[in-house]
Design a protein around this motif. Structure first.
Motif, mmCIF file in Angstrom:
data_model
loop_
_atom_site.group_PDB
_atom_site.id
_atom_site.type_symbol
_atom_site.label_atom_id
_atom_site.label_comp_id
_atom_site.label_asym_id
_atom_site.label_seq_id
_atom_site.Cartn_x
_atom_site.Cartn_y
_atom_site.Cartn_z
ATOM 1 N N GLY A 58 -2.918 -8.728 -2.393
ATOM 2 C CA GLY A 58 -3.731 -8.534 -1.203
ATOM 3 C C GLY A 58 -5.050 -9.279 -1.307
ATOM 4 N N TYR A 59 -5.381 -9.736 -2.553
ATOM 5 C CA TYR A 59 -6.622 -10.462 -2.806
ATOM 6 C C TYR A 59 -6.335 -11.684 -3.683
ATOM 7 N N ALA A 60 -7.162 -12.709 -3.531
ATOM 8 C CA ALA A 60 -7.033 -13.909 -4.349
ATOM 9 C C ALA A 60 -7.406 -13.614 -5.795
ATOM 10 N N GLU A 61 -6.835 -14.365 -6.710
ATOM 11 C CA GLU A 61 -7.163 -14.222 -8.124
ATOM 12 C C GLU A 61 -8.665 -14.407 -8.326
ATOM 13 N N GLY A 62 -9.292 -13.492 -9.052
ATOM 14 C CA GLY A 62 -10.719 -13.582 -9.299
ATOM 15 C C GLY A 62 -11.596 -13.107 -8.158
ATOM 16 N N ARG A 63 -10.991 -12.496 -7.113
ATOM 17 C CA ARG A 63 -11.790 -12.067 -5.951
ATOM 18 C C ARG A 63 -12.861 -11.069 -6.356
ATOM 19 N N PHE A 64 -12.538 -10.139 -7.250
ATOM 20 C CA PHE A 64 -13.518 -9.180 -7.760
ATOM 21 C C PHE A 64 -13.623 -9.343 -9.272
ATOM 22 N N ARG A 65 -14.828 -9.080 -9.793
ATOM 23 C CA ARG A 65 -15.073 -9.318 -11.215
ATOM 24 C C ARG A 65 -16.227 -8.420 -11.662
ATOM 25 N N GLY A 66 -16.129 -7.887 -12.871
ATOM 26 C CA GLY A 66 -17.203 -7.056 -13.398
ATOM 27 C C GLY A 66 -16.978 -6.748 -14.864
ATOM 28 N N ARG A 67 -17.971 -6.128 -15.500
ATOM 29 C CA ARG A 67 -17.835 -5.812 -16.925
ATOM 30 C C ARG A 67 -16.710 -4.830 -17.185
ATOM 31 N N ASP A 68 -16.527 -3.865 -16.268
ATOM 32 C CA ASP A 68 -15.474 -2.861 -16.427
ATOM 33 C C ASP A 68 -14.628 -2.804 -15.166
ATOM 34 N N MET A 69 -13.363 -2.485 -15.342
ATOM 35 C CA MET A 69 -12.409 -2.462 -14.231
ATOM 36 C C MET A 69 -11.454 -1.293 -14.401
ATOM 37 N N ILE A 70 -11.111 -0.644 -13.273
ATOM 38 C CA ILE A 70 -10.048 0.363 -13.239
ATOM 39 C C ILE A 70 -9.110 -0.005 -12.102
ATOM 40 N N TYR A 71 -7.815 0.031 -12.388
ATOM 41 C CA TYR A 71 -6.809 -0.424 -11.414
ATOM 42 C C TYR A 71 -5.647 0.563 -11.368
ATOM 43 N N ILE A 72 -5.162 0.858 -10.163
ATOM 44 C CA ILE A 72 -3.979 1.705 -9.989
ATOM 45 C C ILE A 72 -3.049 1.063 -8.967
ATOM 46 N N GLU A 73 -1.749 1.287 -9.147
ATOM 47 C CA GLU A 73 -0.773 0.723 -8.210
ATOM 48 C C GLU A 73 0.500 1.575 -8.217
ATOM 49 N N SER A 74 1.141 1.644 -7.065
ATOM 50 C CA SER A 74 2.456 2.268 -6.957
ATOM 51 C C SER A 74 3.346 1.358 -6.119
ATOM 52 N N GLU A 75 4.628 1.285 -6.505
ATOM 53 C CA GLU A 75 5.568 0.408 -5.795
ATOM 54 C C GLU A 75 6.929 1.089 -5.696
ATOM 55 N N PHE A 76 7.512 1.038 -4.515
ATOM 56 C CA PHE A 76 8.873 1.537 -4.298
ATOM 57 C C PHE A 76 9.804 0.334 -4.194
ATOM 58 N N ARG A 77 10.816 0.295 -5.062
ATOM 59 C CA ARG A 77 11.768 -0.817 -5.124
ATOM 60 C C ARG A 77 13.135 -0.326 -4.665
ATOM 61 N N PHE A 78 13.748 -1.026 -3.738
ATOM 62 C CA PHE A 78 15.024 -0.576 -3.176
ATOM 63 C C PHE A 78 15.949 -1.762 -2.927
ATOM 64 N N GLY A 79 17.254 -1.475 -2.926
ATOM 65 C CA GLY A 79 18.244 -2.505 -2.680
ATOM 66 C C GLY A 79 18.456 -2.754 -1.193
ATOM 67 N N ILE A 80 18.803 -3.980 -0.860
ATOM 68 C CA ILE A 80 19.113 -4.339 0.531
ATOM 69 C C ILE A 80 20.594 -4.669 0.672
ATOM 70 N N THR A 81 21.126 -5.494 -0.222
ATOM 71 C CA THR A 81 22.546 -5.832 -0.187
ATOM 72 C C THR A 81 23.277 -5.085 -1.298
ATOM 73 N N ARG A 82 24.556 -4.803 -1.082
ATOM 74 C CA ARG A 82 25.339 -4.037 -2.055
ATOM 75 C C ARG A 82 25.526 -4.766 -3.369
ATOM 76 N N ASN A 83 25.607 -6.098 -3.299
ATOM 77 C CA ASN A 83 25.838 -6.865 -4.531
ATOM 78 C C ASN A 83 24.562 -7.064 -5.343
ATOM 79 N N GLY A 84 23.443 -6.553 -4.862
ATOM 80 C CA GLY A 84 22.199 -6.642 -5.609
ATOM 81 C C GLY A 84 21.465 -7.956 -5.482
ATOM 82 N N LEU A 85 21.988 -8.876 -4.652
ATOM 83 C CA LEU A 85 21.326 -10.172 -4.513
ATOM 84 C C LEU A 85 19.938 -10.032 -3.899
ATOM 85 N N LEU A 86 19.812 -9.181 -2.887
ATOM 86 C CA LEU A 86 18.539 -8.996 -2.195
ATOM 87 C C LEU A 86 18.041 -7.562 -2.354
#
Length: 224
Positions: A136-164
């Motif tokens: 959502g942001y360019a590399e290096g967009r934010f910078r500081g001596r200390d950083m805290i980061y959190i993320e969550s992602e839901f991954r799901f299948g689209i095709t039965r053969n697992g291609l997509l």
């Protein structure tokens, strides 16, 4: 086999011909406030401790990952100054059903550095090894001596053969400001993407994501 590992290493970050064109609004750039140098060297040893019980580190369907790395830069090894940093990287993967490969993934990261760390070596957006953080942001967009980061992602299948497959994700990052070194507010990001399988044995995917952040920040993010 063991899930716990430890090791030591050597790290070198050398930047040269550094210049600053200033901010677009003609305000004083953060780099200028921090102290402009045309070159910087960070040279030191690191100690790492890793726990990883994922059966597939490329595309895990479950398990957890924890990595703690302490780095000490030292002038006698060529570093511009003595200093240290600590990186804590925690990940958890939950397979939602035995009948599918849908996964809910969580990621938390803390990155803490000492005073005097060169500007380009400070914790930053997408500063992790594979530049995955802060979509959502360019590399290096934010910078500081200390950083805290959190993320969550839901991954799901689209095709039965697992291609997509597909993902939806949300993240948040906060950094300390200069010179007070106090945390500012959280910069949120979110988006969605496609996963295209390129190797069915290792389950390697090409990742094509579109993420958005605050103040009009947005873009496409490609990874493997």
């Amino acid at each position: 086999a063991t899930d716990l590992y430890a090791g030591i290493g050597y790290n070198l970050d050398y930047h040269y011909n550094i210049s600053s064109a200033g901010d677009l609004d003609k305000s004083v750039a953060d780099f200028e406030k921090y102290g402009i140098t045309n070159a910087s060297t960070s040279s030191g040893l690191n100690i790492g401790l890793l726990y990883d019980d994922r059966r597939n580190g490329i595309n895990p369907l479950g398990g957890q990952y924890a990595n703690i790395t302490y780095r000490q830069n030292m002038t006698f090894l060529g570093s511009g100054s003595n200093g240290h940093s600590t990186l804590i990287d925690l990940r958890k993967y939950l397979r939602l059903s035995d009948s599918s490969n849908n996964v809910l993934a969580f990621w938390a990261m803390g990155w803490f550095s000492s005073a005097g760390t060169p500007y380009l070596d400070l914790p930053q957006t997408a500063g992790d090894m594979f530049t995955n953080s802060g979509r959502g942001y360019a590399e290096g967009r934010f910078r500081g001596r200390d950083m805290i980061y959190i993320e969550s992602e839901f991954r799901f299948g689209i095709t039965r053969n697992g291609l997509l497959g597909g993902v939806v994700f949300a993240n948040g990052q906060t950094f300390t400001n200069f010179p007070a070194n106090t945390f500012n507010g959280i910069a949120p990001g979110a988006g969605a993407g496609l996963r295209i399988k390129v190797n069915k044995h290792s389950n390697t995917n090409v990742c094509l994501d579109y993420g958005v952040g605050t103040h009009g920040s947005h873009g496409f993010f490609v990874n493997l």
